[in-house]
Design a protein around this motif. Structure first.
Motif, short mmCIF file in Angstrom:
data_model
loop_
_atom_site.label_atom_id
_atom_site.label_comp_id
_atom_site.label_asym_id
_atom_site.label_seq_id
_atom_site.Cartn_x
_atom_site.Cartn_y
_atom_site.Cartn_z
N GLU A 584 0.83 -1.20 0.00
CA GLU A 584 0.00 0.00 0.00
C GLU A 584 0.87 1.26 0.00
OE1 GLU A 584 -3.34 2.29 2.76
OE2 GLU A 584 -2.79 0.21 3.19
N ALA A 585 1.97 1.23 0.76
CA ALA A 585 2.85 2.39 0.82
C ALA A 585 3.52 2.65 -0.53
CB ALA A 585 3.91 2.18 1.91
N ILE A 586 3.92 1.55 -1.20
CA ILE A 586 4.56 1.70 -2.51
C ILE A 586 3.57 2.28 -3.52
CG2 ILE A 586 5.51 0.40 -4.46
CD1 ILE A 586 6.81 -1.46 -2.40
N VAL A 587 2.34 1.76 -3.50
CA VAL A 587 1.33 2.25 -4.43
C VAL A 587 1.03 3.72 -4.18
CG1 VAL A 587 -1.07 2.02 -5.18
CG2 VAL A 587 0.33 -0.03 -4.81
N ARG A 588 0.91 4.10 -2.90
CA ARG A 588 0.67 5.51 -2.58
C ARG A 588 1.82 6.39 -3.09
NH1 ARG A 588 -3.57 6.67 0.58
NH2 ARG A 588 -4.50 4.98 1.83
N ALA A 589 3.04 5.92 -2.91
CA ALA A 589 4.20 6.70 -3.36
C ALA A 589 4.17 6.88 -4.88
CB ALA A 589 5.49 6.01 -2.93
N ALA A 610 -11.92 -6.24 -3.02
CA ALA A 610 -11.26 -5.52 -1.92
C ALA A 610 -10.10 -4.68 -2.44
CB ALA A 610 -10.78 -6.51 -0.87
N ALA A 611 -9.32 -5.25 -3.32
CA ALA A 611 -8.19 -4.50 -3.90
C ALA A 611 -8.68 -3.30 -4.70
CB ALA A 611 -7.34 -5.41 -4.77
N LEU A 612 -9.77 -3.51 -5.47
CA LEU A 612 -10.33 -2.42 -6.26
C LEU A 612 -10.84 -1.30 -5.37
CD1 LEU A 612 -11.08 -1.37 -9.07
CD2 LEU A 612 -13.28 -2.57 -8.84
N GLU A 616 -9.51 2.62 -5.29
CA GLU A 616 -10.41 3.76 -5.47
C GLU A 616 -10.24 4.75 -4.33
OE1 GLU A 616 -15.19 4.78 -5.84
OE2 GLU A 616 -14.50 2.70 -5.75
N THR A 617 -10.14 4.24 -3.09
CA THR A 617 -9.96 5.11 -1.92
C THR A 617 -8.64 5.88 -2.01
OG1 THR A 617 -11.21 3.54 -0.57
CG2 THR A 617 -9.84 5.16 0.58
N MET A 618 -7.60 5.23 -2.55
CA MET A 618 -6.29 5.87 -2.64
C MET A 618 -6.20 6.88 -3.78
SD MET A 618 -4.06 2.39 -2.00
CE MET A 618 -2.50 3.12 -2.32
#
Length: 651
Positions: A584-589, A610-612, A616-618
């Protein structure tokens, strides 16, 4: 004394220079004559056309004059009509002469134009007076017209005569010039013949010197000019001779092939002089590392060979290969620049691995590529590896046929907006409908194609099929953008953007409807060259996407300069993004990086709701994966989309 003078270098050079100058003078004279003939032809043609226009002008005025007489004698409108049709017929001749004649023609044409305009106006007034029944005016105007026509004819006839006289004088001048050129040509030919005889004597005088040089030439023919080692041709002779001797003595013979690593980078970065110094250093190290009976050769480029007449066994040959590689590898100073020399060596043994010299060379080459691919430094020929290589070549051959016979098919995986589920595009994924093995996934042939030039033809074929399908969907009312994966070879092919432009034009597809997906590793190999290719693709309106982003971090520095549109986050970070804090941290970065660079982001490999939801939230705008849809044939895309999400219409 005379013979010595003939054999001297000064005489030889003087004879050659003199003959060269003589031939050059003859060629110059020929060029002068040809140019003169061209100019004469042009002048004669232009003068003839001008004279013809003056003659046509005379004829038209005469016809109008004759028609005037018929008009005055005619008792009906039918009889008067020819004059009405003929009036103004010489205007075109006057205008042509005013535009295309010489200076005199233009001056005379200006005067004639005024006279002819007045003459034509008189005819119009005469016709008008006749229409009113004013016979007195008709008679007066008829006399005036007769006088004007006579004056015009005299003027134009005089111009025709002038043009003829000009032509006669011009041809006399040309004839005089040609006579002078003929005399000059005769003199030059005579001098050239004498110089040719002198050159023949000089050549005979140098025959012995050439014979002495023949032996040196034979040596050079068998040796590399840079390193002094045996070349490929001489090595082949040594191999043949050594194998014949080994067959009689039953003694194994080994062959090592060495290929240097990163030699191209040395050439490109430090220049060819540094590359030559490197090759010379390697040749010296090789010669020092081998036995006195061994033969070292340079095959060309950065490839070297070592022939081992008495190698003992395959294990002994491999051990010698390791010792040679250890001796070659290590730092070297090239004009004050320190570089590290490294390479890969392949080994093969006769008769264990090969039955003749050709097989020995071929199998050592195969072993060398095995060592290079495995990065083991050295490798000895293995029949099983060679069999795998043959199978790969078989796949390439079949793939050539598959492209030619349209056995490739495309499946399309939807790309959707995470918030709305709206279909925003599809990615074209190639399959092979093999006639015997059925539908093959890309893993069965793409890796082999990427190691061969056929990847270029395969990429072009996929691009063509994808654009054809896009146009078909558009004609059905769905403007559906399509993405195509591009191999690294396309990014180093200067002709690739031109082929993309031609394909877009051929199918009338706007560039914005096509996305080309490339990998990070294809960029970092040569960023400057890739940048130029990508800039040309961007100028076509094509969108550019980094596929599998996150697997090649070293390329992030180029994101600011490359004309990219989109990042596709690699599936390894997406698969468990809803479960793994690190993913999650890598994707946010990556999302923050993309936002800073104004790039769109697509999450690949979304396999769960759940991943989708997390994506969407991010704030990840787009997603692609099995949760939405697996890749499907083209005819299933629109029905699937119609039953689930809206297909965008228009751009």
């Amino acid at each position: 004394m005379i013979a010595k003078a003939v054999r001297s270098k000064v005489m030889a050079r003087a004879a050659v220079i003199g003959l060269t100058l003589g031939v050059t003078a003859l060629a110059a004279l020929a060029g002068y004559s040809i140019n003169g003939n061209v100019e004469t032809t042009r002048h004669v043609r232009e003068t003839g056309m001008q004279s013809d226009q003056w003659g046509a002008l005379t004829l038209n005025v005469s016809i109008e004059y004759e028609m005037l007489g018929d008009y005055l004698r005619a008792s009906s409108d039918v009889g008067r009509q020819p004059l009405l049709s003929a009036m103004g017929s010489a205007t075109g001749n006057v205008n042509w002469l005013a535009e295309n004649g010489d200076e005199t023609d233009r001056e005379e044409a200006a005067d004639v134009a005024d006279s002819y305009a007045a003459y034509t106006e008189t005819l119009h007034e005469l016709v008008a007076a006749d229409g009113r029944g004013d016979l007195a005016t008709v008679d007066a105007l008829a006399q005036q017209a007769n006088l004007a026509a006579s004056t015009l004819r005299k003027t134009t006839i005089a111009q025709v005569a002038r043009k003829r006289l000009d032509m006669d004088q011009y041809l006399l001048d040309v004839d005089e010039r040609n006579n002078k050129a003929l005399v000059a040509a005769g003199a030059i030919v005579a001098v050239d013949m004498m110089l040719l005889v002198l050159c023949a004597f000089v050549m005979i005088g140098h025959q012995r010197r050439i014979e002495r040089q023949a032996q040196e030439s034979r040596y050079r023919a068998g040796h590399d000019g840079l390193t002094g080692l045996a070349n490929r041709s001489l090595l082949a002779e040594h191999v043949e001779r050594t194998l014949k001797q080994a067959a009689r003595q039953n003694a194994p013979v080994g062959l090592l092939l060495l290929d240097l690593n990163k030699f191209k980078e040395v050439n490109d970065t430090l220049g060819h002089h540094a590359g030559d110094l490197l090759l010379t250093e390697v040749a010296s190290r090789l010669s020092s590392a081998v036995r006195e009976s061994d033969i070292v050769a340079r095959l060309g480029g950065d490839e070297f060979a070592v022939l081992l007449p008495s190698v003992g066994s395959a294990e002994g040959c491999l051990e010698l290969a390791r010792r040679v590689l250890d001796a070659v590898q290590g730092p070297a100073e090239l004009d004050g620049v320190r570089v590290d020399i490294s390479g890969s060596i392949g080994a093969a043994v006769y008769p264990l691995h090969s039955a003749n010299s050709a097989e020995l060379l071929q199998h050592a080459d195969i072993a060398m590529y095995t060592a290079k691919r495995s990065r083991s430094g050295t490798a000895i020929y293995d029949a099983e590896t060679d069999s795998h290589r043959s199978e790969q070549l078989g796949v390439i051959g079949e793939l050539n046929r598959a492209i030619a016979e349209d056995e490739l098919v495309l499946h399309y995986q939807p790309k959707v907006a995470t918030g709305t589920g709206e279909l925003v595009g599809v990615e074209a994924l190639v399959r092979w409908q093999h006639p015997d093995r059925g539908l093959l996934p890309p893993s069965e042939f793409i890796p082999q194609a990427e190691d061969d030039e056929i990847i270029v033809a395969l990429t072009d074929a996929v691009l063509e099929m994808a654009l054809v399908q896009h146009r078909s969907w558009r004609e059905a009312g769905a403007e559906l953008p399509v993405a195509v994966n591009i191999a690294a070879g396309g990014l180093y092919d200067n002709a690739f953007p031109d082929r993309v432009a031609a394909a877009l034009a051929r199918h009338a597809v706007p560039g914005a409807m096509l996305t080309l997906e490339i990998t990070e590793t294809s960029i970092i190999s040569d960023p400057a060259e890739v940048q130029a290719i990508l800039d040309r693709l961007r100028d076509l309106g094509v969108k550019l996407s980094i596929d599998d982003f996150g697997t090649g971090y070293s390329s992030m520095a180029y994101l600011q300069t490359m004309p990219l549109t989109e990042l596709k986050i690699d599936r390894r970070f997406i698969r468990s993004v809803h479960e793994s804090a690190s993913d999650e941290a890598i994707v946010r970065a990556i999302l923050q990086l993309a936002a800073a660079l104004n790039l769109k982001v697509v999450a690949e490999g979304v396999e769960s709701a759940a991943a989708l939801a997390v994506l969407e939230t991010m704030g990840c705008s787009y997603a692609q994966g099995y949760h939405m849809s697996r890749p499907m044939p083209a005819d299933e895309v629109l029905p699937w989309a119609a039953g689930r999400i809206r297909v965008p219409v228009g751009s």
